[in-house]
Design a protein around this motif. Structure first.
Motif, PDB file in Angstrom:
ATOM      1  N   MET A 134       0.845  -1.192   0.000  1.00 15.39           N
ATOM      2  CA  MET A 134       0.000   0.000   0.000  1.00 15.39           C
ATOM      3  C   MET A 134       0.879   1.239   0.000  1.00 15.39           C
ATOM      4  O   MET A 134       1.880   1.309   0.719  1.00 15.39           O
ATOM      5  CB  MET A 134      -0.911   0.012   1.227  1.00 15.39           C
ATOM      6  N   THR A 135       0.535   2.224  -0.803  1.00 19.50           N
ATOM      7  CA  THR A 135       1.199   3.527  -0.786  1.00 19.50           C
ATOM      8  C   THR A 135       0.118   4.596  -0.788  1.00 19.50           C
ATOM      9  O   THR A 135      -0.491   4.865  -1.820  1.00 19.50           O
ATOM     10  CB  THR A 135       2.116   3.713  -2.021  1.00 19.50           C
ATOM     11  N   TYR A 136      -0.102   5.221   0.369  1.00 19.60           N
ATOM     12  CA  TYR A 136      -1.105   6.281   0.445  1.00 19.60           C
ATOM     13  C   TYR A 136      -0.416   7.639   0.431  1.00 19.60           C
ATOM     14  O   TYR A 136       0.221   8.039   1.402  1.00 19.60           O
ATOM     15  CB  TYR A 136      -1.966   6.150   1.700  1.00 19.60           C
ATOM     16  N   GLU A 137      -0.530   8.333  -0.676  1.00 21.31           N
ATOM     17  CA  GLU A 137       0.100   9.643  -0.843  1.00 21.31           C
ATOM     18  C   GLU A 137      -0.844  10.737  -0.364  1.00 21.31           C
ATOM     19  O   GLU A 137      -1.430  11.495  -1.143  1.00 21.31           O
ATOM     20  CB  GLU A 137       0.544   9.853  -2.289  1.00 21.31           C
ATOM     21  N   GLY A 138      -0.976  10.858   0.960  1.00 21.47           N
ATOM     22  CA  GLY A 138      -1.924  11.810   1.527  1.00 21.47           C
ATOM     23  C   GLY A 138      -1.662  13.249   1.144  1.00 21.47           C
ATOM     24  O   GLY A 138      -2.590  14.058   1.064  1.00 21.47           O
ATOM     25  N   GLN A 139      -0.395  13.590   0.887  1.00 25.61           N
ATOM     26  CA  GLN A 139      -0.060  14.960   0.498  1.00 25.61           C
ATOM     27  C   GLN A 139      -0.547  15.283  -0.914  1.00 25.61           C
ATOM     28  O   GLN A 139      -0.568  16.449  -1.313  1.00 25.61           O
ATOM     29  CB  GLN A 139       1.448  15.193   0.613  1.00 25.61           C
ATOM     30  N   VAL A 140      -0.953  14.260  -1.653  1.00 29.59           N
ATOM     31  CA  VAL A 140      -1.560  14.458  -2.970  1.00 29.59           C
ATOM     32  C   VAL A 140      -3.073  14.284  -2.883  1.00 29.59           C
ATOM     33  O   VAL A 140      -3.845  15.105  -3.374  1.00 29.59           O
ATOM     34  CB  VAL A 140      -0.982  13.469  -4.014  1.00 29.59           C
ATOM     35  N   ALA A 141      -3.494  13.201  -2.235  1.00 31.51           N
ATOM     36  CA  ALA A 141      -4.916  12.844  -2.217  1.00 31.51           C
ATOM     37  C   ALA A 141      -5.741  13.693  -1.265  1.00 31.51           C
ATOM     38  O   ALA A 141      -6.934  13.908  -1.500  1.00 31.51           O
ATOM     39  CB  ALA A 141      -5.067  11.369  -1.840  1.00 31.51           C
ATOM     40  N   GLY A 142      -5.125  14.193  -0.203  1.00 32.20           N
ATOM     41  CA  GLY A 142      -5.927  14.793   0.861  1.00 32.20           C
ATOM     42  C   GLY A 142      -5.698  16.260   1.122  1.00 32.20           C
ATOM     43  O   GLY A 142      -6.062  16.755   2.186  1.00 32.20           O
ATOM     44  N   VAL A 143      -5.084  16.979   0.180  1.00 34.65           N
ATOM     45  CA  VAL A 143      -4.809  18.407   0.383  1.00 34.65           C
ATOM     46  C   VAL A 143      -5.410  19.208  -0.763  1.00 34.65           C
ATOM     47  O   VAL A 143      -5.087  18.966  -1.934  1.00 34.65           O
ATOM     48  CB  VAL A 143      -3.288  18.676   0.484  1.00 34.65           C
ATOM     49  N   ALA A 144      -6.268  20.159  -0.422  1.00 33.26           N
ATOM     50  CA  ALA A 144      -6.889  21.005  -1.444  1.00 33.26           C
ATOM     51  C   ALA A 144      -5.831  21.837  -2.154  1.00 33.26           C
ATOM     52  O   ALA A 144      -4.873  22.319  -1.525  1.00 33.26           O
ATOM     53  CB  ALA A 144      -7.935  21.905  -0.801  1.00 33.26           C
ATOM     54  N   ASP A 145      -5.991  22.028  -3.467  1.00 32.56           N
ATOM     55  CA  ASP A 145      -4.966  22.706  -4.241  1.00 32.56           C
ATOM     56  C   ASP A 145      -5.504  23.845  -5.114  1.00 32.56           C
ATOM     57  O   ASP A 145      -4.829  24.321  -6.017  1.00 32.56           O
ATOM     58  CB  ASP A 145      -4.217  21.709  -5.123  1.00 32.56           C
ATOM     59  N   ASP A 146      -6.708  24.293  -4.824  1.00 26.75           N
ATOM     60  CA  ASP A 146      -7.290  25.399  -5.597  1.00 26.75           C
ATOM     61  C   ASP A 146      -8.210  26.211  -4.689  1.00 26.75           C
ATOM     62  O   ASP A 146      -9.394  26.391  -4.972  1.00 26.75           O
ATOM     63  CB  ASP A 146      -8.055  24.843  -6.800  1.00 26.75           C
ATOM     64  N   VAL A 147      -7.643  26.717  -3.589  1.00 23.28           N
ATOM     65  CA  VAL A 147      -8.425  27.370  -2.545  1.00 23.28           C
ATOM     66  C   VAL A 147      -8.572  28.857  -2.839  1.00 23.28           C
ATOM     67  O   VAL A 147      -7.563  29.554  -3.042  1.00 23.28           O
ATOM     68  CB  VAL A 147      -7.764  27.174  -1.166  1.00 23.28           C
ATOM     69  N   PRO A 148      -9.802  29.364  -2.881  1.00 23.75           N
ATOM     70  CA  PRO A 148     -10.006  30.796  -3.127  1.00 23.75           C
ATOM     71  C   PRO A 148      -9.273  31.644  -2.081  1.00 23.75           C
ATOM     72  O   PRO A 148      -9.269  31.324  -0.894  1.00 23.75           O
ATOM     73  CB  PRO A 148     -11.528  30.961  -2.996  1.00 23.75           C
ATOM     74  N   GLY A 149      -8.624  32.714  -2.550  1.00 29.59           N
ATOM     75  CA  GLY A 149      -7.910  33.595  -1.635  1.00 29.59           C
ATOM     76  C   GLY A 149      -6.552  33.076  -1.215  1.00 29.59           C
ATOM     77  O   GLY A 149      -5.847  33.734  -0.435  1.00 29.59           O
TER      78      GLY A 149
ATOM     79  N   HIS B 190     -12.115  22.204  -2.793  1.00 25.83           N
ATOM     80  CA  HIS B 190     -11.220  23.044  -3.593  1.00 25.83           C
ATOM     81  C   HIS B 190     -10.096  22.228  -4.238  1.00 25.83           C
ATOM     82  O   HIS B 190      -8.913  22.471  -3.999  1.00 25.83           O
ATOM     83  CB  HIS B 190     -10.659  24.160  -2.721  1.00 25.83           C
ATOM     84  N   TYR B 191     -10.487  21.274  -5.075  1.00 28.91           N
ATOM     85  CA  TYR B 191      -9.538  20.460  -5.820  1.00 28.91           C
ATOM     86  C   TYR B 191      -9.677  20.741  -7.310  1.00 28.91           C
ATOM     87  O   TYR B 191     -10.788  20.874  -7.821  1.00 28.91           O
ATOM     88  CB  TYR B 191      -9.807  18.968  -5.582  1.00 28.91           C
ATOM     89  N   ARG B 192      -8.551  20.761  -7.998  1.00 28.66           N
ATOM     90  CA  ARG B 192      -8.605  20.900  -9.447  1.00 28.66           C
ATOM     91  C   ARG B 192      -8.990  19.590 -10.129  1.00 28.66           C
ATOM     92  O   ARG B 192      -9.438  19.594 -11.273  1.00 28.66           O
ATOM     93  CB  ARG B 192      -7.240  21.363  -9.982  1.00 28.66           C
ATOM     94  N   SER B 193      -8.799  18.474  -9.427  1.00 28.25           N
ATOM     95  CA  SER B 193      -8.978  17.174 -10.063  1.00 28.25           C
ATOM     96  C   SER B 193     -10.438  16.784 -10.259  1.00 28.25           C
ATOM     97  O   SER B 193     -10.730  15.896 -11.053  1.00 28.25           O
ATOM     98  CB  SER B 193      -8.255  16.090  -9.258  1.00 28.25           C
ATOM     99  N   PHE B 194     -11.362  17.401  -9.528  1.00 28.84           N
ATOM    100  CA  PHE B 194     -12.771  17.043  -9.722  1.00 28.84           C
ATOM    101  C   PHE B 194     -13.681  18.161  -9.239  1.00 28.84           C
ATOM    102  O   PHE B 194     -13.280  19.020  -8.455  1.00 28.84           O
ATOM    103  CB  PHE B 194     -13.111  15.730  -9.003  1.00 28.84           C
ATOM    104  N   THR B 195     -14.906  18.126  -9.736  1.00 30.80           N
ATOM    105  CA  THR B 195     -15.916  19.101  -9.351  1.00 30.80           C
ATOM    106  C   THR B 195     -16.739  18.546  -8.194  1.00 30.80           C
ATOM    107  O   THR B 195     -17.323  17.467  -8.301  1.00 30.80           O
ATOM    108  CB  THR B 195     -16.868  19.402 -10.523  1.00 30.80           C
TER     109      THR B 195
END
Length: 409
Positions: A201-216, A289-294
């Motif tokens: 198992m490889t869980y990349e939480g810094q990719v999967a669990g951090v918002a990357d398109d936050v207003p402001g 606030h993710y770019r990967s999905f709406t």
């Protein structure tokens, strides 16, 4: 656009009418808070996750649901297979109830009582895979059994954090950070009687669990996206190195990776055989606030207005459903429908009452419901015994949560 973060006030107000009307027409008892899952959004989210996975099977993260009927509903959707559990007691229960016969624990366990059940049950041991990241975990398992006649399936948790040399960015999970460390642990597993190494198992939480398109937060979001890109690049190499090193020791059944926020990048790695998703089915506030999905929120809790302390304030009963994680405003519940409501800086979301201000507060009456979204996914259902399922404009079923089944995992 729907009722996600980009939804207009009109769309959120329509959601308020839809939810409140469905509750008003419901004949059965309704607790406070009233938990509702929008099955239309849930199904649409499942389909979108499968689209993003592009054919890679999706394992259901039970921690993000905690409602047996919803876990079963996700598993019935084409493209989903198996459960990623969070405790062994939970895995034994899911297996015993026939909800899934393919359960991988996401975390190591030292629950000796549950382990004692597992090692005497050939059926459960064949259906459940334990997670390990050290020889000590193997020793705990061995400590509860007098015979190794029932083989125990294990997977290695390979750390997926971003290695910046001076520090690592990501969840502080596993000490297995290199191919050498993975091989050393794998050799310990395959040489130890009564164990089968079946996965990584490889869980990349810094990719999967951090918002990357936050207003402001334009600059911070750009930094987060750069760290995500570097993590993905580094993981491609790390997974390939470990996979090549393990190939001489054993043939793995699966390589699990990712989460709802990293489906595409995880699924695109040829080493990965399955991805995991759970929060993406319900879309809590932290996944806005993710770019990967709406985002398409599917889980809501309603609280009744019980006070009007002044013309600009409406106070609801309860509301302090704070999410785990760092203590900050992002962990507070979101007043969502009707649009135009805000928590106050002085009281926030309280245990017994939550005052709300904003333009919409002026039009709320005693007894009206205000609908909130929890910041995280499965944690919402620790606060109720029942989840009500909404289809169209009607509540079509009321199902027990884990808590409603008398369970606390």
């Amino acid at each position: 656009m729907g009722t996600g973060v980009g939804a207009s006030a009109v769309e959120r107000n329509r959601l308020w009418t839809r939810l409140s009307t469905a509750v008003a027409q419901h004949d059965g008892p309704l607790a406070t808070p009233t938990m509702v899952v929008d099955l239309d959004a849930f199904t649409a989210n499942a389909a979108d996750l499968c689209r993003r996975a592009a054919g890679t099977p999706i394992r259901v993260a039970s921690k993000s649901l905690r409602v047996p009927a919803l876990i079963s509903r996700a598993l019935a959707h084409p493209g989903f297979a198996g459960v990623l559990g969070y405790t062994l007691a939970e895995a034994l229960w899911l297996d015993g109830e026939g909800i899934s016969d393919d359960i991988v624990l996401a975390y190591p366990t030292v629950d000796r009582a549950a382990l004692a059940q597992l090692v005497v049950s050939p059926s459960a041991a064949a259906h459940i895979t334990l997670m390990v990241d050290s020889v000590e975990h193997l020793e705990v398992i061995d400590s509860v059994r007098s015979s190794r006649a029932v083989p125990v399936r294990v997977a290695i948790d390979l750390d997926a954090g971003l290695d910046l040399r001076v520090t690592r960015v990501g969840p502080r999970r596993s000490p297995v950070t290199s191919a050498a460390a993975a091989v050393a642990l794998a050799e310990a597993v395959v040489s130890r009687p009564g164990f089968r190494l079946v996965g990584v198992m490889t869980y990349e939480g810094q990719v999967a669990g951090v918002a990357d398109d936050v207003p402001g937060q334009r600059l911070k979001s750009a930094v987060v996206r750069r760290l995500k890109d570097r993590s993905i690049e580094q993981l491609l190499s790390r997974r390939a190195d470990v996979a090549a090193a393990l190939r001489n020791l054993t043939e793995l059944e699966f390589w699990n990776a990712g989460g709802s926020g990293s489906i595409e990048s995880s699924a695109s790695d040829p080493i990965v055989t399955e991805v995991t998703a759970g929060s993406g089915l319900l879309v809590p506030g932290l996944f806005d606030h993710y770019r990967s999905f709406t985002p398409r929120p599917a889980a809501f809790f309603g609280l009744p207005v019980t006070r009007r302390p002044d013309a600009r304030t409406a106070t609801v009963h309860g509301g302090g459903l704070i999410a785990s994680g760092p203590t900050e405003s992002s962990r507070a519940p979101l007043p969502w429908a009707p649009a135009g409501l805000s928590l106050t800086g002085l009281e926030g979301a309280g245990e017994v009452q939550t005052p709300l201000t904003g333009p919409a507060a002026e039009n709320l009456r005693i007894g009206d419901l205000v609908w909130f979204r929890h910041a995280k996914s499965g944690e919402l259902f620790e606060h109720t015994a029942t989840a009500h399922l909404l289809a169209g404009s009607s509540l079509i079923d009321s199902v027990p949560t884990y808590r409603g089944c008398g369970l606390a995992f």
